[in-house]
Enzyme design. Structure first.
Site, PDB file in Angstrom:
ATOM      1  N   ASP A 134     110.914  59.030  -0.965  1.00 58.56           N
ATOM      2  CA  ASP A 134     111.936  59.313  -1.987  1.00 58.56           C
ATOM      3  C   ASP A 134     113.095  58.895  -1.528  1.00 58.56           C
ATOM      4  OD1 ASP A 134     110.218  60.967  -3.514  1.00 58.56           O
ATOM      5  OD2 ASP A 134     110.869  62.833  -2.725  1.00 58.56           O
ATOM      6  N   TYR A 228     115.360  61.899 -10.321  1.00 50.86           N
ATOM      7  CA  TYR A 228     116.001  63.152  -9.551  1.00 50.86           C
ATOM      8  C   TYR A 228     117.332  63.501 -10.091  1.00 50.86           C
ATOM      9  CZ  TYR A 228     116.328  66.664  -5.947  1.00 50.86           C
ATOM     10  OH  TYR A 228     116.627  67.875  -5.493  1.00 50.86           O
TER      11      TYR A 228
END
Lengths: 231, 231, 231, 231
Positions: A134, A228
């Protein structure tokens, strides 16, 4: 070495400098909270929007004693432009990064334990956690051994980050530098770097972590960078 | 994406939602206190009694900035029903668990260091501590590698927990999910999971932990689930 | 064993003693903050400028209960000169250091975990981090095993530090002693000693740290001692 | 299960009980401060001077919620004599110790990480640190595996401590019990047990700690028990 803000910077920049001193001062507390720094070893800087300037921690000052006023202003050669104190001894490295990476708005340096342990062995951290995919989009690379005192550290940081998606670089036998669009993003990268450095270390103590397929690393990175958080 | 509580939920449910937002907000502080989370990586959710709804942390919000009002309400498909912010990026996994495990009233997700290290190797934690027999009733199992973005993580959690007494599952290369009758029980399971993951890791660093006989694990589990605490 | 300050020390020294009791009291909180001490095991002392005296922690008193008044004053033989409480059981070792190393103004003793682990194996910490080169100028050496109760510990500290640039010495099977120009510098050395002891330990858990060339260690040490901080 | 203090205990004992509830309540905060306990897993008890009673933590109550009033009073068979809550599930083990070791005034139980890791392997901690010689006078021994629910744990503690100077015993696959002349001494032993369990573990990760000669262990133990602290 001190000069007044009014003579060195325009008044519109002065507001940006004041806000940045405040936020960079506060962000040092995150380094303390996450246990990334001992005594005075670690610093945060931030580029002044709209000016060839950045603000940075003064050298050797304890985190308890930092105030927005104590944060110093430097030009992109690392020369002191405003402030009562001498800038961090890592100022030249920060300045080099700002000169060569125009997209960078914040830089952080620490000797956090697990990241520095990988750096002491000169070993990149393999990308074996989804959280690492990520944030770092792959392994966290290792830069060269470089002495303080000239542009060697900065050059090593920029050369090593080139060709990686990672906002963190382990400098051999030294510690970690992270970059971000702003100082908060660079602090986040420093926190996450130590977190994954520790978890992967612990995983490897008792065997070999399973790999994540490169295509899955790509998917995770793309999603995290775009989806996100709050948009 | 926001709608008012009054239009979405009945007034008796509204009281339950308000209480749950308060307790789920507070429970995130336990993740911080026990060092289970770095930056914003970890979340708690809770099922709304008497409604097909659950509350969950908003995405990418710092634990310092959480307030009961910032906690969002979702339906069991993970769609936002009430709240100003985007729900956690793990919402689909929580929703899947609530849809498929009706006895579950709380779900927690973290990347806590030692649990994630076992997960990175894809290795279940063996039950070699009485405290682990008490809380988990056997090994803590490992679920599959799964990408975020659809039901794969939720499906992996539910399929792996099936046939284990453990309220915790290690998701490969990722982290840990825990379940409980309410959010507090799920947080307790997350705290205890990291605690035993660490102790068993440390034990194994210098040799092999002694096994506990399966019949003794059963006795410990039965007693703890029925006798421990205030009744 | 108590006598009044006015009868034992001149009034100009009394002011120095009062200031030193205050700062030495406060510095014990740094040992706690950095996790270097458990219960009451660790102490800081400071030489009184212009007198053959030093101040030190009383024996067996909890860090929470320390006050400037509880800090005791001893002569350079370790005999109590002023104070209500018995001095630290390590007083003889501190006194020996002050008698034999006139440049030392502060001494710290801890059993901090990683430094003591190296000490338990009788192994010096190799200088494989730039931060270690900065502060210690080379490896952190190991002194002999010595029992408490006479000058053996003090003699071991002084003999071992002779010929090293390190302000820290690991005493075999025991813990660490550090020295400095003042108590704050000795506390800094204790903090940095544990920090590098931990990082090098972690590095070695998964392989061999890369060496730093002796000439580079010299350059780093010289620069840090002369350029770092505010001058 | 509750009865009033006035009917159960004489008024002179009532004062001792009140003071002990206060101190035992406060001592639980030391378990938290030193990281020895997760969630509710760990407890302190203290013998009531001049009565066949002891006070102990209630079962499953969070450390944040403990108050002197919540601490319960039991007789030496472990039966509840005074208090609103059910006693700790470890009460039978504490009671057994008080019945069989009249010199013991305090007992502590934790699952602290490093001590429990040695216990999981069933391995005694060797005495390779002077601080360990001081406090434990030799190795910290391992007791048998025992299930909760009868006198097996208490019997294992007492049988194992017999013939050792150590106030701590590692119970196999379980955790640690410590004893002391009063609850504070037992808490100190629990803190020091975890501290030396961790340091010796870390030392052994990279080699073999050097032994301390038995005669030196005796000298250190004798001195510490008789000279250390304020007398």
């Amino acid at each position: 070495m001190t000069s007044s803000v009014s003579s060195s910077v325009t008044s519109s920049v002065a507001g940006a400098v004041a806000a940045l001193r405040e936020s960079v001062c506060r962000l040092h507390a995150e380094l303390v909270r996450y246990g990334l720094v001992a005594w005075t070893a670690g610093n945060v800087s931030g580029r002044v929007p709209g000016a060839d300037l950045f603000v940075i921690k003064p050298s050797g000052v304890s985190y308890d004693d930092l105030s927005p006023e104590s944060i110093v202003v430097c030009d992109l050669d690392g020369a002191l432009v405003d402030g009562e104190l001498a800038p961090s001894s890592d100022t030249a490295a920060h300045a080099y990064v700002y000169r060569h990476l125009p997209q960078v708005g914040g830089v952080v340096h620490t000797h956090s334990t697990y990241a520095s342990a990988w750096a002491a062995r000169g070993e990149a951290i393999p990308c074996v956690l989804t959280a690492m995919a990520d944030e770092f989009g792959g392994p966290i690379p290792v830069g060269p051994f470089a002495l303080i005192g000239n542009d060697d550290i900065g050059r090593g940081i920029v050369a090593t980050l080139d060709g990686h998606r990672s906002p963190a670089v382990l400098m051999r036998n030294h510690g970690v530098f992270t970059i971000g669009a702003d100082p908060r993003a660079a602090v986040k990268a420093a926190v996450m770097c130590e977190d994954v450095a520790r978890t992967v270390h612990v995983a490897r103590q008792l065997g070999e972590p399973l790999p994540i397929a490169p295509a899955d690393i790509d998917r995770l990175y793309d999603r995290y960078q775009n989806v996100y958080g709050q948009h």
